[in-house]
Scaffold this motif. Structure first.
Motif, mmCIF file in Angstrom:
data_model
loop_
_atom_site.group_PDB
_atom_site.id
_atom_site.type_symbol
_atom_site.label_atom_id
_atom_site.label_comp_id
_atom_site.label_asym_id
_atom_site.label_seq_id
_atom_site.Cartn_x
_atom_site.Cartn_y
_atom_site.Cartn_z
ATOM 1 N N CYS A 7 0.838 -1.196 0.000
ATOM 2 C CA CYS A 7 0.000 0.000 0.000
ATOM 3 C C CYS A 7 0.881 1.258 0.000
ATOM 4 C CB CYS A 7 -0.892 -0.034 1.238
ATOM 5 S SG CYS A 7 -1.889 1.449 1.404
ATOM 6 N N ASN A 9 0.084 4.107 0.987
ATOM 7 C CA ASN A 9 -0.229 4.959 2.150
ATOM 8 C C ASN A 9 0.418 4.439 3.411
ATOM 9 O OD1 ASN A 9 -1.946 6.334 0.473
ATOM 10 N ND2 ASN A 9 -3.704 5.096 1.047
ATOM 11 N N CYS A 10 0.296 3.108 3.651
ATOM 12 C CA CYS A 10 0.701 2.589 4.959
ATOM 13 C C CYS A 10 1.682 1.423 4.834
ATOM 14 C CB CYS A 10 -0.541 2.157 5.744
ATOM 15 S SG CYS A 10 -1.381 0.749 5.019
ATOM 16 N N CYS A 23 -5.613 -3.031 1.359
ATOM 17 C CA CYS A 23 -4.706 -3.356 2.459
ATOM 18 C C CYS A 23 -5.543 -3.504 3.730
ATOM 19 C CB CYS A 23 -3.661 -2.249 2.639
ATOM 20 S SG CYS A 23 -4.321 -0.785 3.426
ATOM 21 N N HIS A 27 -7.257 0.932 2.891
ATOM 22 C CA HIS A 27 -7.022 1.675 1.642
ATOM 23 C C HIS A 27 -7.329 0.758 0.459
ATOM 24 C CE1 HIS A 27 -4.129 3.547 4.614
ATOM 25 N NE2 HIS A 27 -5.017 4.491 4.377
HETATM 26 ZN ZN LIG Z 1 -2.890 1.003 3.424
#
Ligand SMILES: [Zn+2]
Ligand SMILES: C[S@@+](CC[C@H](N)C(=O)[O-])C[C@H]1O[C@@H](n2cnc3c(N)ncnc32)[C@H](O)[C@@H]1O
Length: 285
Positions: A7, A9-10, A23, A27
């Motif tokens: 992911c 983002n994370c 994820c 997300h």
């Molecule tokens: Zn994520």
């Protein structure tokens, strides 16, 4: 191949459910109808990448087979004994893959391998998906953190494209290899002079090594030179697919081409270099 992605983002692993990658942090990223997925952090604009016109020119030129020798040299430079890191199929990751021409040629040669094409250009990725059944395509900015898991790539490929040293070191498997294609200052010399194209930076190779040191070291380097006989249409495509497309108007190109013979011999000159992790099996001391 979703299991190799992460992911943006994370950094959690992604799982494919239907046509959506998710994820555990919630997300989600849709797989586009054309078969690629954009994995960019929210509100971060993607680097522009090659325009539709540049990509079309690249596809036309490469389909003519003029750079076939480069594809063969990449395949030849890819160690045969790569042991898959994740226990599954060996994975080749192409950074700035464009239309996927070289990645597809490599996968044709290595049955059972999988490939992921990373590029910022969506028109390029649409073609990369179609270039080989084992290619998955991801839209992302290769100057940022790559949306793939640590040490997932058995082979990293980088041909005429941006290279991000720290991320290359992070995603390369311990016993993996990186194959880099760079033009030398002699590349396309005849038309660089005649048409006023951009020169290759004299220290390109030095910057490449500096970006990869000390985690990766050069194991093997091959100079590849060959001559192409190109007509004006082919020269137009060659110019339109490269960095000079940003600096020259089509009208300027047409005017300068008109002064050249109908068919020209043009020399290609490249370095094909294989890097391994410092101290990895197979890397020279
Ligand atoms: Zn994520
Ligand atoms: C000269 S082309 C080479 C493409 C392919 N490797 C080949 O040789 O046919 C450079 C590629 O890098 C991509 N690119 C440029 N900047 C990028 C970025 N920041 N992130 C991802 N891709 C990028 C372009 O979209 C383009 O497809």
């Amino acid at each position: 191949m979703a299991g190799r992605l992460r992911c943006p983002n994370c950094a959690a692993p992604l799982r494919l459910a239907g046509r959506v990658l998710r994820c555990a942090g919630g997300h989600a990223f849709d797989v586009a109808r054309q078969g690629y997925v954009a994995l960019a952090p929210p509100r971060r604009r993607l680097a522009p990448g090659d325009s539709p016109e540049m990509v079309a020119a690249r596809e036309t030129f490469l389909a003519g087979g003029h750079y076939r020798a480069i594809a063969e040299a990449i395949t030849e430079a890819t160690p045969a004994e790569l042991i898959p890191s994740a226990g599954g199929a060996p994975l080749a990751l192409d950074l700035g893959a464009g239309t996927g021409y070289y990645l597809a040629a490599l996968l044709d040669d290595r049955s059972g391998w999988q490939g992921i094409a990373l590029d910022a250009s969506r028109p390029a990725l649409r073609r990369a998906v179609r270039a080989h059944p084992q290619i998955a395509a991801v839209a992302c900015d290769v100057w940022q953190e790559l949306p793939v898991q640590d040490a997932c790539a058995d082979l990293l490929l980088n041909a005429f494209a941006p290279r991000n040293g720290p991320e290359i070191a992070r995603v390369l498997a311990p016993s993996g290899a990186l194959v880099v294609v760079t033009p030398t200052q002699s590349h396309l010399r005849e038309i660089v002079d005649a048409l006023g194209l951009l020169d290759v930076d004299a220290d390109k190779q030095g910057r490449l090594h500096a970006a990869l040191a000390p985690r990766l070291q050069s194991e093997r380097r091959r100079e590849l030179e060959f001559t192409m006989t190109l007509d004006h249409e082919q020269l137009r495509a060659l110019i339109a697919m490269g960095p000079s497309a940003h600096h020259l108007q089509p009208r300027q190109v047409a005017e300068r081409l008109a002064r050249l013979p109908q068919r020209m011999r043009v020399g290609a000159s490249l370095l094909i270099e294989t890097f391994r992790r410092s101290g990895a099996a197979g890397a020279s001391a």
